[in-house]
Motif scaffolding. Structure first.
Motif, mmCIF file in Angstrom:
data_model
loop_
_atom_site.group_PDB
_atom_site.id
_atom_site.type_symbol
_atom_site.label_atom_id
_atom_site.label_comp_id
_atom_site.label_asym_id
_atom_site.label_seq_id
_atom_site.Cartn_x
_atom_site.Cartn_y
_atom_site.Cartn_z
ATOM 1 N N THR A 1 0.763 -0.969 0.070
ATOM 2 C CA THR A 1 -0.021 0.098 0.016
ATOM 3 C C THR A 1 1.028 1.352 0.093
ATOM 4 O O THR A 1 1.809 1.279 0.798
ATOM 5 C CB THR A 1 -1.058 0.091 1.119
ATOM 6 N N VAL B 1 1.753 5.401 -0.244
ATOM 7 C CA VAL B 1 0.881 6.811 -0.151
ATOM 8 C C VAL B 1 1.858 7.917 -0.645
ATOM 9 O O VAL B 1 2.919 8.064 -0.091
ATOM 10 C CB VAL B 1 0.889 6.756 1.589
ATOM 11 N N ARG C 1 1.247 4.826 -10.955
ATOM 12 C CA ARG C 1 0.250 4.034 -11.194
ATOM 13 C C ARG C 1 0.388 3.012 -12.557
ATOM 14 O O ARG C 1 0.238 1.843 -12.709
ATOM 15 C CB ARG C 1 -1.413 4.575 -11.430
ATOM 16 N N ARG D 1 -1.456 -1.017 -4.061
ATOM 17 C CA ARG D 1 -2.507 -0.303 -4.130
ATOM 18 C C ARG D 1 -1.962 1.161 -3.773
ATOM 19 O O ARG D 1 -1.164 1.542 -2.832
ATOM 20 C CB ARG D 1 -3.236 -0.582 -2.580
ATOM 21 N N VAL E 1 -2.327 5.014 -3.007
ATOM 22 C CA VAL E 1 -3.038 6.073 -2.335
ATOM 23 C C VAL E 1 -2.471 7.614 -2.407
ATOM 24 O O VAL E 1 -1.425 7.551 -1.955
ATOM 25 C CB VAL E 1 -3.313 5.797 -0.739
ATOM 26 N N GLU E 2 -3.444 8.348 -3.057
ATOM 27 C CA GLU E 2 -2.912 9.836 -3.166
ATOM 28 C C GLU E 2 -3.173 10.358 -1.680
ATOM 29 O O GLU E 2 -4.469 10.785 -1.587
ATOM 30 C CB GLU E 2 -3.523 10.527 -4.287
ATOM 31 N N ALA E 3 -2.188 10.699 -0.787
ATOM 32 C CA ALA E 3 -2.414 11.385 0.334
ATOM 33 C C ALA E 3 -1.212 11.923 0.976
ATOM 34 O O ALA E 3 -0.233 11.504 0.676
ATOM 35 C CB ALA E 3 -3.131 10.433 1.306
ATOM 36 N N VAL F 1 -3.045 11.406 6.873
ATOM 37 C CA VAL F 1 -3.913 10.544 6.459
ATOM 38 C C VAL F 1 -4.304 9.565 7.565
ATOM 39 O O VAL F 1 -3.326 9.238 8.391
ATOM 40 C CB VAL F 1 -3.457 9.541 5.402
ATOM 41 N N LEU G 1 -5.892 2.455 6.560
ATOM 42 C CA LEU G 1 -4.917 2.016 5.491
ATOM 43 C C LEU G 1 -4.367 0.820 6.104
ATOM 44 O O LEU G 1 -4.058 -0.353 5.518
ATOM 45 C CB LEU G 1 -3.938 2.962 5.202
#
Ligand code: SAM
Length: 270
Positions: free
Chosen positions: A71, A73, A84, A95, A97-99, A104, A109
């Motif tokens: 995951t 970030v 991506r 995975r 995640v834009e944060a 966050v 998560l």
């Protein structure tokens, strides 16, 4: 598949991206180093890995290559679509995640109930803050690796009495046992940073107390190191009851840099 210098430069050129100094963007361009950091995370097939600041995916791909479910970030919205694309065929899937890792909700998560590791080549200016936040907010993370500026690595892993010992050393020790596990030359990054880098590996242990005690310990540590050259009886005068140092068995003429975590814990309880 991992990312080397040619591919990183091509990705930047093709997408018109200039690495941002403000976001601490120094991308790994040496596949061997990416693999070395990924292996140091301790992640094995089937583990879940939280990666902070994946950038263009150098470390991400090396982690996926180990069979870890990543995951990732990333704060920079210009990098996210490129990332991506880079990880599109990764197996297991990544995975993204834009944060902002400083904001966050990590609980969302990093779900408990499985083995989590952390792996990150952290942005230099906020590396310590992100690392301590992850330790505090994501208890499911059992251990891992962070690549940071050499001084920051030494500070995180320092013990009482070491030159580098400071606030991050005591705070990190509340949650983990950390050690500097290796050095990385500036030549493996693009752009090349002006500072040397090292990576720290860590394993979580049971903290020495509950959340209330942690807050008290951290407040004392902040006050004590805020005036680190002063004797504790002076630097902590507004923070502890008279006689608390003696009650905790600590000589009041000592300085913050001489106290190990257990000393701070005893003092907070006194
Ligand atoms: N992991 C990549 C590598 O090794 O090539 C990039 C590492 S680079 C040193 C740090 C990365 O953290 C950058 O991609 C940057 O955009 C990202 N970043 C900076 N601040 C962040 C934050 N607050 N939250 C999440 N990512 C952040």
């Amino acid at each position: 598949m991992t990312l080397g210098a040619g591919r990183i430069r091509a990705l930047l050129d093709d997408h018109g991206i200039t690495p941002s100094r403000a976001l601490g963007q120094n991308f790994l361009i040496d596949p061997n180093t990416s693999r070395r950091i990924a292996a140091a995370s301790g992640a094995v097939v089937g583990d879940a890995v939280l990666e902070i600041g994946p950038g263009l995916g150098s470390l991400t791909l090396a982690l996926a290559e180990l069979g870890a479910e990543v995951t990732a970030v990333e704060l920079d919205r210009h990098l996210v679509p490129v990332l991506r694309e880079v990880v599109a065929d990764a197996d297991p899937p990544v995975r993204v995640v834009e944060a902002d890792a400083l904001e966050v909700d990590l609980d969302d998560l990093v779900s408990p109930g499985r083995r989590w590791r952390l792996a990150a080549n952290l942005p230099y200016n906020v590396g310590t803050t992100i690392f301590l936040r992850v330790l505090q907010e994501a208890p499911a993370i059992a251990g891992g690796v962070v690549l940071v500026q050499r001084e920051v690595a030494e500070r995180i892993a320092a013990r009482a009495g070491d030159d580098a010992y400071g606030i991050p050393s005591v705070k990190a020790a509340w949650w983990v046992h950390a050690r500097v596990a290796g050095r990385v030359p500036a030549s493996v990054f693009h752009p090349r940073p002006r500072v040397d880098s090292s990576f720290v590996t860590f394993e979580r242990h049971d903290p020495p107390g509950d959340e209330q005690l942690r807050q008290r310990v951290f407040a004392l540590v902040d006050a004590g190191f805020g005036q680190r050259r002063k004797m504790l009886r002076r630097s902590l005068v507004d923070h502890i009851e008279p006689g608390a140092l003696e009650q905790a068995g600590i000589d009041p003429t000592r300085r913050a840099e001489e106290l190990a975590l257990d000393d701070w814990v005893r003092l907070a309880g006194a």
